[in-house]
Each structure stands twice: as C-alpha cells, then as structure tokens.
Design an enzyme around this catalytic site. Structure first.
Site, PDB file in Angstrom:
ATOM      1  N   ASP A   1       0.853  -1.178   0.000  1.00  0.00           N
ATOM      2  CA  ASP A   1       0.000   0.000   0.000  1.00  0.00           C
ATOM      3  C   ASP A   1       0.900   1.243   0.000  1.00  0.00           C
ATOM      4  OD1 ASP A   1      -2.394   1.562   0.305  1.00  0.00           O
ATOM      5  OD2 ASP A   1      -1.875   1.790   2.416  1.00  0.00           O
TER       6      ASP A   1
ATOM      7  N   ASP B   1      -1.708  -0.783   6.027  1.00  0.00           N
ATOM      8  CA  ASP B   1      -1.919  -0.300   7.399  1.00  0.00           C
ATOM      9  C   ASP B   1      -3.309   0.245   7.643  1.00  0.00           C
ATOM     10  OD1 ASP B   1      -1.751   2.144   5.971  1.00  0.00           O
ATOM     11  OD2 ASP B   1      -1.109   3.164   7.799  1.00  0.00           O
TER      12      ASP B   1
ATOM     13  N   ASP C   1      -7.160  -1.833   3.393  1.00  0.00           N
ATOM     14  CA  ASP C   1      -6.248  -2.934   3.056  1.00  0.00           C
ATOM     15  C   ASP C   1      -6.690  -4.270   3.641  1.00  0.00           C
ATOM     16  OD1 ASP C   1      -4.396  -1.116   1.812  1.00  0.00           O
ATOM     17  OD2 ASP C   1      -3.747  -0.529   3.817  1.00  0.00           O
TER      18      ASP C   1
END
Length: 619
Positions: free
Chosen positions: A312, A515, A519
C-alpha cells in the site's frame, strides 16, 4: 476466561504434559521395584495419547490427508499390542511434545474481525423535528437527516447537506490529505469528519453501506484462502510408504513381528514432529526480536517462499501524514520565521495538516510561542495572536474573508497548485498574506532500499496497490523504484490484484503489506498479510498474518529473510533426521536394533535435530 475454554485452547499442551508425566512415573515405578505399576502407567499413557490421535488421523484420512501422525499411530499401537510399553510411551511423549510446539507456534493465528466490527459506527444523531436524537445506527433508513460531529465516523453512506465539509478518508481510500466536500457530494460510511459538524441525508441503511460491505469482503477473503499443508506433512507423504514397505518386508522375510515394530518405532518421525515446529518457533522468536510479530508458523513458512510483495502507499511506503515540502514566502519574508509563526498557531488546531506543520517546525529546531486569543473554524483555518502579530493559517479564501489582504509580492512567488497529492496552506501575518506552505505526504526514508532488499531476498515482483490517484502513486513509485503500480484501486479491486497474483504460478506466494481499513480484505486474502502498526493499531492488524510493531517498512524485507533462513534450517533438520532414521530402520529390519534401543537411538537423533533447528534463533 472460563476453565473449560482455557483447557480447550491448551489441550495439546496438557496432553504433552500428561504423556511426559506418565512416562516418567512409569520409569520411576520400575526403578523402585514396582514393574507392574510402571507398566500400567505406560499403558494408560499410551491409551490416553492414542484415543485423540486416532480420532485426528481418521478425520484427516476422511479428507484424503496423509500426515506424520499416522506413522506415530502405527508405532504406538504396535508397541501397545507387542508389549513394548516403554518404547511406545517415549513415542507418545515425542508426538505430544511436537504437537504442543506446533500449537504454540500457531497459537496466535486467529483471524478475528473484532477490531473491524468495533471500529464500525454504533450510533447516529438523527433529526427528529427541531431536535437531534441519538439512535442505533441499524435503525437509520434512507432519507433520514443525520448530524456528524467533529471527529466522528460517518455512520452510513449519504449526500452532504451542509455547505462544506472536510473528510478524512485515509483509512478507506488511502488518500492521505483531507477531502474538501461541498453540498450535494456523496460521502462514504467509515470515513471521518476532519472539520466542523455537518449534516447529511442517508442514501443507504447501515447494513447496505460501504463499511458493512468492507466487513463482508474481509470475511469472504478469509474463507477463500485455501488450507495450508505444513512442512512436516509434505515430507510425510514420501516417508510413510518407505516406512511401511520396510516394516512389511522385515516381517515377511524374518517372520518376526518384533522387527516390524522395531522399524516403526525407529521410523517414528520425530525429526518431522519436532524439527519443523522447533525451527518455526525459533524463527518466530527471531522475528519478534526484530519487531515482527507473526501469528503462527504458517505465515513464516509462506514468507520463506514469497515471490511477490504488494505494498500500500499511504502509511506504508509513505509516512501517512502530510509534511511541509516547500515554503513560499512573500515580500522577502524569511521562510523559517513564517513556518514558526504558522506552527505556533497550529499548536491549538486539531486539523490533520496542523500536526504536520508543528512537527516540521520542531524537527527544524524552531522556537514556538504559545498563541493567545485563538479562534478556529474547523476545516477552514485558525487565527490567533503570536508575539504581538495577528497570524492566520488556513485556506486562501477563508483568510481573505478574515481581513488578510493579498500581498504585493505574492505574484512573484513560484507557481503554486494543489495537484500531485499536495495541499496549500496559506499564512497571513498582520493583515496580509505572508506566504504558502506546500504540504505533501513524503516517502519513508527506509523505503528507498526496500525494493532492492526484497529482490536480493528472492522476491521477483514488488508492486504498489493504492487507492490514491495515479499521478501521486507514480511519483512515489519512481522515488522508491517499484516494479509496477496499481493506482486508484478500491478494496474490491485490491482483492482482484491479489487474487490474480496468487493464480499466477510464478508470482505466488503473495505478500500484501498495508496499514489501513481499506487494506484489510487484501491482507486477509494474500498468502501472507503484513500490517504496519508502528504508531497505532488498526483493523489491518486483525486481518493480517503478521504485524510490524516498529515504524519501519524495511522490516518487510527482514521478515522475508527470516522466513527464508528458518525454512532452510527446518528442511535441513528434517532431511538429515529422516536420513538417519532410514539408516536406523534398515538396521532394525535386520534384527540388530530392538524396539527400546531403537526408541533411545531415535532420542539421540532428536537431540541433534533439535540443536540444529535452534540455529534459527540466531541472526
């Protein structure tokens, strides 16, 4: 915790303790001159171990699974029938101990959605005539008018009724900067109000809103991941037929059942039962010392063969909080002085950009003053007095409405725009606009070498999967040196990227690193999901297989390296142990190794295997 629940969770450890206690107690009885009592203790130990083991093996066979437990079952049953009680008890201790170690290694592998559900909005403030009533979010219906206070999560999807709103969508979409919304714009549940209170009209109920859909995505992703075959069972598929063939051949050629039993006892796959779990536990401990908490040995095994790492952007490759990228001062004013004035005022602001301004001023060693007479309009700006100056920090139009006039030299500054993932914070001093702070989300310093480290560790592809816009994602990818970029991805699209990589033979196993809430589905579906939780534990930690507890993304490469080394040591221990066991099986097949001596020899092999497996503890 209730006693019965505790016993259920620790059943394998209790069986191991009982097997060890029964074996030692039986041996003590023999030494004390009470062999009959000792034999009965060994029989009880064998039966107590055989009953749950038989049920486990039958259940595995019904699913077509052959594992190490079947060989142990045959050896223990043969020892019980043939009267070799000590040999059978020793095998029982080894089996129960190995299972307890494996249970310990996988004890943290619980895929709970508790944090995700806990973060979901529980109440909403609904208009009732001229008043606002607090209601359960489940009772909100399409068309209801709701009030979202400062800092609250938006309870349902809806349409903005207020003139303006500032929305923090970083946990859902990955956009690090606040989104300015105007009347009529659609807002999503699960995002946060980063400004003043606003009203919205619900367009969906809570059960049909974006956040509820995200929870369902995580649940489906977790159930979609196929079961994992442990290392020991993969080798047992080869070891089992060799063992049975040798035992059968020894019995057929000699006519002595005791030889077959001796082969089974020596063949008891303690290197498989012990080596892999001990190496995995050692690897888990080594990872924990580096700030990587792995939720079980399965995650470590998969890390050991990872070929793809998906990252990410916001909060993973970047810091996740905007920082001052550039200071544009007007009329010849000093940039550091301008930043110090702005940061002094922003000490009293709760805006997400204010934190970055204060942090950067402190990092530069600037002296900040406590402001007086502060007045803030959430989402727009703040005005206060600092060292005798009237200072305003916020949007340009809002500052102009507060009486700060455009500076004469403002047109001479560098061209400014808010494109490319940047935000402009204007600063007014003593009735004039004095400059602009250009804010952006910076890449982490330790992200610079991450791709090279992962490639060196054997990872073939390192890619970014982010919900942020392509322009911002491409800039970060170029700075970090990624192999590929997937930008503007929704949680559903992130799932599709992970699924596609897992279906490609040359790209799996797949590691996903993130995080945020957005996600969580991808972390749950990936072969290994790694959550970064250096400063705050998010829902991603619950959906992931591993949590990096320090604020460093380069620990991802360290996790892969630890996984590689741990599995190399585990395989080495297993193969050497199996080789020695096969040699002992041949000796037993010719009648030169009775069952008890074979069990003791197996113990010597086990000690060597354990010592080698413990090398995974070292750096």
């Amino acid at each position: 915790m209730p006693l019965n629940r505790w016993a259920e969770e620790h059943s394998k450890e209790l069986i191991a303790v009982a097997a060890l206690t029964g074996t030692l107690a039986g041996g003590a009885c023999h030494l004390a001159g009470a062999p009959d009592a000792g034999d009965w203790l060994w029989r009880i130990t064998l039966v107590a171990t055989l009953v749950p083991l038989t049920w486990s093996v039958v259940r595995a066979l019904s699913h077509g699974d052959l594992g190490v437990d079947l060989i142990a079952l045959l050896a223990m049953a043969g020892a019980l029938i043939g009267g070799e009680l000590l040999a059978g008890s020793v095998v029982a201790v080894m089996l129960a101990g190995g299972n307890a170690l494996e249970a310990y290694a996988d004890g943290r592998a619980r895929r709970e959605l508790t944090a995700l559900l806990r973060r979901a909005p529980q109440v909403a403030h609904r208009r009732d005539g001229d008043d606002w009533e607090e209601v359960d979010v489940a009772s909100v219906a399409p068309g209801d008018v709701l009030l979202v206070r400062a800092g609250e999560l938006i309870p349902v999807d809806g349409v903005l009724l207020s003139e303006r709103a500032s929305i923090d969508a970083s946990s859902i979409t990955g956009e690090s900067l606040p989104i300015a919304g105007e009347r009529g714009v659609k807002v999503r549940s699960g995002t946060a109000n980063a400004g003043d209170a606003f009203e919205l009209r619900a367009s969906r109920g809570a059960a049909d809103s974006s956040y509820a859909a995200l929870v369902r995505l995580v649940e489906r992703a977790q159930s979609e991941k196929p079961p994992f075959t442990r290392l020991a069972d993969r080798y047992a598929v080869i070891f089992l037929p060799i063992t049975l063939a040798l035992a059968g051949l020894a019995w057929a050629l000699s006519g002595e059942a005791i030889r077959a039993l001796a082969v089974l006892v020596v063949a008891t796959p303690c290197p498989l039962i012990l080596a892999a779990p001990i190496a995995l536990v050692s690897g888990l401990s080594r990872a924990a010392s580096a700030g990587i908490v792995l939720k079980g040995g399965t995650a470590l095994e998969r890390l050991g063969s990872a070929r793809t790492v998906l990252l990410d952007k916001t909060g993973t490759l970047t810091r996740g909080r905007p920082a001052v990228e550039r200071i544009v001062a007007f009329d010849g004013r000093d940039g550091d002085d301008l930043l110090a004035l702005a940061a002094s005022v922003d000490q009293l602001s709760a805006h997400v950009l204010a934190e970055g301004i204060v942090h950067d001023a402190e990092r530069r060693g600037l002296s900040l003053t406590t402001p007086r007479d502060a007045r803030e309009q959430p989402g727009d700006g703040i005005v206060a007095r600092v060292d005798g100056h009237r200072v305003g920090v916020g949007g340009k139009r809002w500052l102009l409405r507060q009486g700060f006039a455009a500076a004469n030299g403002s047109a001479m500054g560098a061209p400014l725009d808010a494109a490319g993932g940047r935000a402009l914070v204007h600063v007014g001093v003593d009735q004039r606009l004095a400059g602009v702070l250009v804010m952006a989300d910076r890449p982490r310093p330790d992200a610079a070498n991450l791709v090279a480290q992962l490639h060196a560790a054997g990872v073939r592809q390192v890619a970014m999967v982010t919900g942020d816009v392509a322009e911002v994602a491409d800039q970060v990818a170029e700075q970090v040196g990624l192999d590929r970029v997937y930008a503007e991805q929704t949680p559903q699209q992130k799932l599709a990227v992970v699924r596609a990589a897992r279906e490609h033979p040359e790209l799996r196993p797949v590691v996903m690193v993130g995080d945020g809430v957005n996600d969580a589905p991808a972390l749950a579906l990936a072969d290994v999901g790694i959550a970064l939780a250096g400063e705050s534990r998010t829902v991603s930690s619950e959906a992931a297989d591993a949590v990096i507890t320090v604020d460093r993304v380069d620990r991802v490469a360290e996790a892969v390296r630890i996984g590689r080394r741990t599995m190399r040591i585990a395989r080495q221990s297993v193969l050497v142990g199996i080789g020695l066991s096969v040699a002992a099986m041949v000796v037993a097949a010719f009648g030169y190794l009775p069952p008890v001596a074979g069990a003791l020899l197996q113990e010597v092999i086990d000690v060597g295997v354990i010592l080698n497996a413990l090398r995974a503890l070292r750096p």
